[in-house]
Design a protein around this motif. Structure first.
Motif, PDB file in Angstrom:
ATOM      1  N   GLN A  41      66.886   1.134  41.410  1.00 60.94           N
ATOM      2  CA  GLN A  41      66.525   0.318  40.432  1.00 60.94           C
ATOM      3  C   GLN A  41      66.334   1.284  39.005  1.00 60.94           C
ATOM      4  OE1 GLN A  41      63.509  -2.529  41.480  1.00 60.94           O
ATOM      5  NE2 GLN A  41      64.932  -3.285  43.123  1.00 60.94           N
ATOM      6  N   ASN A  72      67.784  -1.630  36.530  1.00 60.40           N
ATOM      7  CA  ASN A  72      68.113  -2.882  36.548  1.00 60.40           C
ATOM      8  C   ASN A  72      67.200  -3.325  37.876  1.00 60.40           C
ATOM      9  OD1 ASN A  72      69.624  -5.453  37.925  1.00 60.40           O
ATOM     10  ND2 ASN A  72      70.621  -5.341  35.893  1.00 60.40           N
ATOM     11  N   PHE A 130      67.611  -5.991  39.531  1.00 58.51           N
ATOM     12  CA  PHE A 130      67.986  -6.813  40.608  1.00 58.51           C
ATOM     13  C   PHE A 130      69.352  -6.014  41.532  1.00 58.51           C
ATOM     14  CE2 PHE A 130      68.244  -9.860  37.069  1.00 58.51           C
ATOM     15  CZ  PHE A 130      66.991 -10.404  37.595  1.00 58.51           C
ATOM     16  N   THR A 173      73.215  -3.665  47.179  1.00 61.31           N
ATOM     17  CA  THR A 173      74.177  -4.450  46.056  1.00 61.31           C
ATOM     18  C   THR A 173      74.714  -3.552  45.189  1.00 61.31           C
ATOM     19  OG1 THR A 173      71.860  -4.602  44.937  1.00 61.31           O
ATOM     20  CG2 THR A 173      72.531  -6.520  46.313  1.00 61.31           C
ATOM     21  N   VAL A 222      72.046  -9.837  35.323  1.00 61.95           N
ATOM     22  CA  VAL A 222      72.344 -10.462  36.483  1.00 61.95           C
ATOM     23  C   VAL A 222      74.038 -10.092  36.995  1.00 61.95           C
ATOM     24  CG1 VAL A 222      73.098 -12.712  37.812  1.00 61.95           C
ATOM     25  CG2 VAL A 222      71.174 -12.536  36.254  1.00 61.95           C
ATOM     26  N   PRO A 242      74.136  -6.845  39.697  1.00 66.42           N
ATOM     27  CA  PRO A 242      74.308  -6.827  40.818  1.00 66.42           C
ATOM     28  C   PRO A 242      75.501  -7.575  41.381  1.00 66.42           C
ATOM     29  CG  PRO A 242      72.497  -8.257  40.253  1.00 66.42           C
ATOM     30  CD  PRO A 242      72.987  -7.556  39.053  1.00 66.42           C
ATOM     31  N   ASN A 269      60.333  -5.226  43.232  1.00 67.02           N
ATOM     32  CA  ASN A 269      60.039  -6.418  42.354  1.00 67.02           C
ATOM     33  C   ASN A 269      58.532  -6.792  42.427  1.00 67.02           C
ATOM     34  OD1 ASN A 269      62.546  -7.269  40.670  1.00 67.02           O
ATOM     35  ND2 ASN A 269      63.277  -6.597  42.491  1.00 67.02           N
ATOM     36  N   PHE A 289      64.844 -13.398  47.157  1.00 64.07           N
ATOM     37  CA  PHE A 289      65.513 -12.861  46.089  1.00 64.07           C
ATOM     38  C   PHE A 289      65.996 -14.082  45.193  1.00 64.07           C
ATOM     39  CE2 PHE A 289      70.093 -12.174  44.867  1.00 64.07           C
ATOM     40  CZ  PHE A 289      69.868 -10.971  44.025  1.00 64.07           C
ATOM     41  N   ILE A 290      66.191 -15.221  45.407  1.00 61.52           N
ATOM     42  CA  ILE A 290      66.466 -16.350  44.749  1.00 61.52           C
ATOM     43  C   ILE A 290      65.266 -16.560  43.963  1.00 61.52           C
ATOM     44  CG2 ILE A 290      67.187 -18.728  44.565  1.00 61.52           C
ATOM     45  CD1 ILE A 290      68.636 -18.292  47.360  1.00 61.52           C
ATOM     46  N   LEU A 346      64.875 -13.729  41.289  1.00 61.62           N
ATOM     47  CA  LEU A 346      66.116 -13.886  40.500  1.00 61.62           C
ATOM     48  C   LEU A 346      66.037 -14.972  39.438  1.00 61.62           C
ATOM     49  CD1 LEU A 346      68.959 -12.715  39.943  1.00 61.62           C
ATOM     50  CD2 LEU A 346      69.960 -14.592  41.157  1.00 61.62           C
ATOM     51  N   ARG A 384      62.853 -14.020  37.132  1.00 62.39           N
ATOM     52  CA  ARG A 384      63.041 -12.918  36.021  1.00 62.39           C
ATOM     53  C   ARG A 384      64.205 -13.186  35.075  1.00 62.39           C
ATOM     54  NH1 ARG A 384      61.022  -7.909  36.381  1.00 62.39           N
ATOM     55  NH2 ARG A 384      59.826  -7.459  38.175  1.00 62.39           N
ATOM     56  N   THR A 385      65.170 -14.045  35.268  1.00 61.64           N
ATOM     57  CA  THR A 385      66.207 -14.600  34.552  1.00 61.64           C
ATOM     58  C   THR A 385      65.607 -15.439  33.552  1.00 61.64           C
ATOM     59  OG1 THR A 385      68.114 -14.422  36.140  1.00 61.64           O
ATOM     60  CG2 THR A 385      68.629 -15.738  34.214  1.00 61.64           C
TER      61      THR A 385
END
Length: 320
Positions: free
Chosen positions: A69, A74, A76, A81, A135, A138, A252, A307-308, A311, A314-315
């Motif tokens: 990372q 990044n 993600f 990944t 996003v 990844p 994370n 993870f979802i 995601l 952070r998004t």
């Protein structure tokens, strides 16, 4: 944020407690008095090696994810990944096809070369593709890893190695015994190397121009980081297979509390990685006792949900 003085004692106690529970859980009858040869064999040949392997692998994968990372800049991504793990598995498959009698150490070295090549190709892709959203990084890595996985699957099918490939793709510690996990100590050594080079990796995370202006040898540190990540990924693939999402989630979670200072966060990332792997392994052993669910499956279910969540969180923060 600075952790309070009592944080590390509590962390060590929690790790030791989970390790003790891991030693206790198992199908075979076992007495802590270790009064018989049977008890000694279970403890020293099976239970202790498995517990140590869990701790070492959790530390290695979590730290590898943190370093990746920082290298990619990044949150993600992790070796799973970015095509790194998939490249290592392609190398392992080629070894099984062309030199099945190769030693474990040599298998690890071959996997490391393929993992590093895959990482370099991924870094090259990021430079050529315009990435307007975090996003996208990844997503590019997942597509790149999918291409490599397809190639691996094709050769595995042609050479009747689908069952072996399936075993490598789903992390499992049920076959870990004394003499089959010691390579994971290399992951612990690489974690120490990463800790001593943590300040350089932190500067690397600022970007190429900032790092160079601050006197950092950008290419050397980047190569060192990719080498550490590749070796760690290869060691885990050769020893116990793939554990998904671990290297993505743990850094994370720690970054939420400790930020991006690598030297401060790396020991906590290693600790949480070990804790999470121990917990998932215990869950897999207890859910259908006396049968066992592979740790890769358990971590895949828990990791995908986390993870979802990360995601979306952070998004939302990025757009907010």
């Amino acid at each position: 944020m600075i952790a309070p003085w009592y944080a590390w004692p509590l962390a060590l106690v929690s790790l030791v407690c989970l390790m003790v529970v891991s030693l206790l859980v198992g199908v075979a009858d076992f007495s802590w008095t270790v009064s018989t040869v049977h008890d000694q064999q279970i403890l020293f040949i099976s239970r202790i090696p498995r517990t140590l392997a869990l701790v070492l692998m959790g530390m290695s994968l979590a730290v590898a994810g943190l370093l990746m990372q920082m290298l990619v800049r990044n949150r993600f991504v992790d070796p799973g990944t970015t095509g790194t793990i998939e490249s290592a598995m392609l190398g392992l498959l080629l070894v099984a096809m062309l030199a099945p009698d190769l030693s474990v150490l040599n298998k690890m070295l071959v996997c490391s070369v393929f993992a590093m090549l895959g990482s370099f190709v991924f870094m090259g892709l990021l430079r050529t593709i315009p990435l307007r959203s975090p996003v996208m990084v990844p997503l590019v890595g997942i597509m790149f890893g999918g291409v490599i996985s397809s190639i691996t699957l094709f050769f595995a099918y042609r050479f009747n190695l689908l069952q072996s490939l399936s075993n490598w793709m789903n992390g499992d510690f049920s076959a870990i015994l004394r003499g089959r996990y010691e390579l994971l100590w290399a992951g612990a050594a690489l974690t120490v190397v990463g800790y001593f080079a943590a300040n350089r990796f932190t500067l690397l995370g600022l970007g190429r121009h900032h790092a160079v202006n601050l006197g950092l040898n950008y290419r050397t540190v980047m190569f060192l980081g990719l080498l550490i990540v590749s070796l760690m990924s290869s060691v885990t693939v050769v020893t116990a297979g793939v554990i998904p999402f671990l290297g993505l989630i743990v850094p994370n979670v720690i970054s939420i509390f400790l930020g991006d200072n690598l030297k401060k966060s790396l020991p906590w990332v290693a600790w949480l990685g070990a804790i999470l792997v121990l917990f998932c392994d215990l869950l897999g052993r207890l859910l259908r006792y006396p049968y066992e669910i592979p740790i890769g499956t358990v971590m895949g279910v828990l990791g995908s949900a986390l993870f979802i969540y990360l995601l979306l969180k952070r998004t939302k923060n990025h757009h907010g």
